[in-house]
Scaffold this motif. Structure first.
Motif, PDB file in Angstrom:
ATOM      1  N   GLY A  93       0.829  -1.203   0.000  1.00 25.41           N
ATOM      2  CA  GLY A  93       0.000   0.000   0.000  1.00 25.41           C
ATOM      3  C   GLY A  93       0.865   1.255   0.000  1.00 25.41           C
ATOM      4  N   GLY A 137      -1.601   2.856   5.144  1.00 19.40           N
ATOM      5  CA  GLY A 137      -2.732   2.227   5.845  1.00 19.40           C
ATOM      6  C   GLY A 137      -2.364   0.954   6.584  1.00 19.40           C
ATOM      7  N   SER A 158      -9.473  -4.231  -0.028  1.00 22.69           N
ATOM      8  CA  SER A 158      -9.530  -3.235   1.046  1.00 22.69           C
ATOM      9  C   SER A 158      -9.121  -1.848   0.568  1.00 22.69           C
ATOM     10  CB  SER A 158      -8.625  -3.660   2.212  1.00 22.69           C
ATOM     11  OG  SER A 158      -9.099  -4.881   2.729  1.00 22.69           O
ATOM     12  N   THR A 159      -8.353  -1.794  -0.538  1.00 27.70           N
ATOM     13  CA  THR A 159      -7.985  -0.486  -1.107  1.00 27.70           C
ATOM     14  C   THR A 159      -8.772  -0.200  -2.392  1.00 27.70           C
ATOM     15  OG1 THR A 159      -6.189  -1.528  -2.342  1.00 27.70           O
ATOM     16  CG2 THR A 159      -5.606  -0.550  -0.227  1.00 27.70           C
ATOM     17  N   GLY A 204     -12.473  -0.850  -0.111  1.00 26.02           N
ATOM     18  CA  GLY A 204     -11.927   0.510   0.011  1.00 26.02           C
ATOM     19  C   GLY A 204     -11.970   1.039   1.446  1.00 26.02           C
ATOM     20  N   GLU A 258     -10.050  -0.016   3.845  1.00 24.44           N
ATOM     21  CA  GLU A 258      -8.663  -0.062   4.331  1.00 24.44           C
ATOM     22  C   GLU A 258      -8.561  -0.637   5.746  1.00 24.44           C
ATOM     23  OE1 GLU A 258      -6.345   3.489   3.207  1.00 24.44           O
ATOM     24  OE2 GLU A 258      -8.088   4.116   2.053  1.00 24.44           O
ATOM     25  N   HIS A 302      -5.286   4.571  -4.778  1.00 25.76           N
ATOM     26  CA  HIS A 302      -4.401   4.116  -3.697  1.00 25.76           C
ATOM     27  C   HIS A 302      -5.048   4.173  -2.320  1.00 25.76           C
ATOM     28  CE1 HIS A 302      -0.702   5.115  -6.392  1.00 25.76           C
ATOM     29  NE2 HIS A 302      -1.310   3.999  -6.738  1.00 25.76           N
ATOM     30  N   GLY A 303      -6.138   4.923  -2.171  1.00 26.94           N
ATOM     31  CA  GLY A 303      -6.799   5.018  -0.872  1.00 26.94           C
ATOM     32  C   GLY A 303      -6.367   6.245  -0.090  1.00 26.94           C
ATOM     33  N   GLY A 305      -5.480   5.976   3.794  1.00 32.09           N
ATOM     34  CA  GLY A 305      -4.478   5.618   4.798  1.00 32.09           C
ATOM     35  C   GLY A 305      -4.274   6.728   5.803  1.00 32.09           C
TER      36      GLY A 305
END
Ligand SMILES: Cc1cc2nc3c(=O)[nH]c(=O)nc-3n(C[C@H](O)[C@H](O)[C@H](O)COP(=O)(O)OP(=O)(O)OC[C@H]3O[C@@H](n4cnc5c(N)ncnc54)[C@H](O)[C@@H]3O)c2cc1C
Length: 465
Positions: free
Chosen positions: A76, A80, A147-148, A199, A201, A422-423, A425
Motif C-alpha cells: 500500500g 494504511g 480493502s484499497t 476501500g 482499508e 491508492h486510498g 491511509g
C-alpha cells in the motif's frame, strides 16, 4: 502505547503455535512500506490461518480495547497497513488458499492472503482470466486489493477491484463472522453490505475471503507502444481505437518523454522501442476472446493517428514494452524521489488539468520535473513531480504538503478525486476533510462507530482527526 503481557498471551494462544511472532527480525519487514516513507512499530505479529482464528483474535482485541492493524502484502502507498503506535499487526499471509474455482460459473473463491499473481494463475489454469493487474501483483494480496479498491491497468475494460468482487467473508470488530461469500450476479435483498468493506482499508472489518468474477481468457492480444504529440492526441487515439475494435481496449497508459528517459537510464535491459524521441507515448493493449485478426484492426486505427508505433510480435517484446511503463515508479525513485499524487478528473479534462497543474507547480518550484503518467483512459493520472536535477531530495520532499495542496485544489476545481486508486491511509486522511462535505464525513464516522464502536480496527486511518 504498550499492550499488557496477559493480552499478548491470549492473542498468541488464539493465533495457534505457528500463528505469531515476537521476533523483531521477523516483524521488521512488516513495519516499513515500499518507499520507506512510513515506518511503525509493533510488539506482536499475528499470522492466523483460519477465519476462526481471526474471529477469536478480534474478539479478544475488542474486549480488551487492543488496537490491531490488518496487513496483506504491505505494498500500500498511503501508510494504511503500518502500525504507527505499537498496535498488534494482523498479517493475513497464512490465509492463502484458493478455496474453489468454477470455470463454467466464471467465479473463484480465494482467501484474503492469496497473492494477486496466484489468483491470476489459478484462473488461467482453468482457462479463465482474472483481469485485476498492477505492478505490485507479485506481492500484493487479494484482501489488500479489495480493502484499497485497487485499480491498475485493466480498469478501462473490467473495472476496479470492487467491480470484480461477487461476495465476501468478513470478520467484524467484535469477532462475529459476516458470511457474504455468495457468487450471485444478482442479489437485491436490501443493503449491499459487502461493498462497505471495499476501500475501507481495514477500518470496518477484516476480509478473510472473497468470491471473484472471472472472464473468458483472451485468444488474441495486441500490445502497441505509440508516439503521440500530447495527452489530447492520446485521448483522440483511444476514442478511435475503441470505435475500431468495438470497445476491446483493455489498457491505455500514457507517459511523457522524461519518464521514458528515467526508465532507460535506471532500469537494466530497457531500450527505446521507437526510432525518434517523442514528447508523449501511449501504451495500448487490446484483447479479444475470439480470433478475428485484432492486430490488423489496431494497425489500421494507429495509422494516421500516431507519429510512430511498434506492435509487440512476441511475448518477450510485450513484456519489454510493459516494463517501460511498470518500472516508472522504480526509475523515479532512483532519480532522487518524487512528490506523488494519485488523482482522477473527468477523462475529457485530463489534458487541461495537466497543463494547469504543471503550470502551478512550476510557478512554485521552477526547476522541479513533472512526470505525469498512468491510466488516462480512466482519467487517473499519477501526477508525480521529481526532485530538480542535482537537487536536495529531503529538502524537496519536505515541500510535499505544500505542493499537494496546490495540486489537490486544482483537482477539486476540475471535479476530480484526490485519491483515484491508492486510498487514504494516513497520507490523505486530513486532506479529505478539505474536499468532502461535512455530511459525507459524518456519514463515514457514523459507519465507523456502528461497525467498530471501540475503535480497535486500524485506528487513525482513513477518517480525519
Ligand atoms: C510498485 C507498485 C505499483 C502499484 N501500482 C498500483 C496500481 O496500479 N493500482 C493500484 O490501485 N495500486 C497500486 N499500488 C498500491 C498497492 O499495490 C495496492 O494498494 C494494493 O491493493 C495493496 O495490497 P496489499 O496486499 O499490499 O495491502 P497492504 O499494503 O498490506 O494493505 C493496504 C490496506 O488494506 C488493509 N488490508 C490489507 N489486507 C486486509 C484485509 N484482509 N482485511 C482488511 N483490511 C486489509 C490494510 O490495513 C491497509 O489499510 C502499487 C504499489 C506498488 C508498490
Amino acid at each position: 502505547m504498550s499492550i499488557a503481557p496477559e493480552i499478548i498471551a491470549r492473542l498468541k494462544s488464539a493465533a495457534g503455535v505457528n500463528g505469531f511472532s515476537e521476533d523483531p527480525g521477523e516483524i521488521a519487514p512488516h513495519l516499513e512500506e515500499w518507499r520507506s516513507k512510513y515506518r511503525g512499530f509493533s510488539p506482536l505479529l499475528l499470522k492466523p490461518a483460519s477465519v476462526e482464528q481471526v474471529s477469536a483474535i478480534l474478539a479478544i482485541c475488542n474486549e480488551t480495547r487492543t488496537p490491531i492493524v490488518p496487513q496483506g502484502g504491505n505494498t500500500g502507498l498511503v501508510g494504511g497497513q503500518i502500525p504507527f503506535h505499537g498496535e498488534v499487526l494482523l498479517s493475513l499471509s497464512h490465509m492463502n488458499r484458493i478455496r474453489h474455482v468454477d470455470a463454467d460459473g466464471m467465479s473463484l473463491i480465494a482467501e484474503a492472503g492469496v497473492i494477486l499473481a496466484d489468483v491470476q494463475r489459478a484462473a488461467d489454469d482453468t482457462g479463465r482470466l482474472f483481469p485485476l493487474s498492477l505492478a505490485a501483483e507479485g506481492s500484493c494480496t487479494i484482501g489488500g486489493n479489495l480493502s484499497t479498491n485497487a485499480g491498475g491497468v485493466n480498469v478501462l475494460r473490467y473495472g476496479n477491484a470492487r467491480d470484480l468482487m461477487l461476495g465476501l467473508e468478513v470478520v467484524l470488530a467484535d469477532g462475529r463472522v459476516l458470511d457474504l461469500l455468495r457468487v450471485l450476479r444478482k442479489d437485491n435483498t436490501g443493503y449491499d453490505l459487502k461493498q462497505l468493506f471495499i476501500g475501507a482499508e481495514g477500518t470496518l472489518g477484516v476480509i478473510t475471503a472473497a468470491a471473484l468474477e472471472l472472464f473468458p481468457k483472451p485468444a488474441e492480444r495486441v500490445t502497441a507502444f505509440a508516439a503521440v504529440d500530447d495527452p489530447k492526441a492520446a485521448l483522440g487515439l483511444l476514442s478511435r481505437l475503441q470505435d475500431a475494435t468495438g470497445g476491446l481496449i483493455s489498457a491505455f497508459e500514457i507517459m511523457p518523454r522524461i519518464g521514458l528517459e528515467f526508465v532507460l537510464l535506471h532500469i537494466p535491459q530497457t531500450s527505446d522501442p521507437l526510432r525518434a524521441p517523442s514528447s508523449w507515448y501511449a501504451l495500448v493493449e487490446a484483447t479479444s476472446a475470439a480470433h478475428f485478426d485484432l492486430q490488423s484492426i489496431v494497425e489500421r486505427a494507429l495509422e494516421g493517428n500516431v507519429n510512430d508505433a511498434v506492435i509487440a510480435s512476441s511475448e518477450t517484446q510485450r513484456e519489454n514494452l510493459w516494463r517501460l511503463r511498470e518500472s516508472l515508479s522504480e526509475a523515479q525513485k532512483k532519480e532522487g524521489g518524487s512528490i506523488k499524487h494519485d488523482i482522477s478528473v473527468p477523462v475529457a479534462r485530463v489534458p487541461e488539468f495537466l497543463e494547469t497543474a504543471t503550470r502551478a507547480v512550476l510557478a512554485r518550484i521552477p526547476d522541479a520535473r513533472p512526470v505525469p503518467f498512468g491510466h488516462i483512459g480512466d482519467g487517473n493520472i499519477h501526477f508525480n513531480i521529481s526532485v530538480p536535477e542535482g537537487g536536495d531530495t529531503p529538502l524537496f520532499l519536505a515541500r510535499w504538503d505544500e505542493i499537494s495542496h496546490i495540486v489537490h485544489d486544482i483537482v477539486h476545481e476540475f471535479g476530480g478525486s484526490i485519491s483515484a486508486e491508492h486510498g487514504i491511509g494516513v497520507m490523505k486522511r486530513n486532506e479529505i476533510a478539505r474536499y468532502k462535505s461535512a455530511a459525507e464525513i459524518e456519514t463515514m464516522r457514523a459507519l465507523k462507530r456502528t461497525l467498530d464502536p471501540n475503535n480497535i480496527l486500524n485506528p487513525g486511518k482513513v477518517l480525519p482527526d
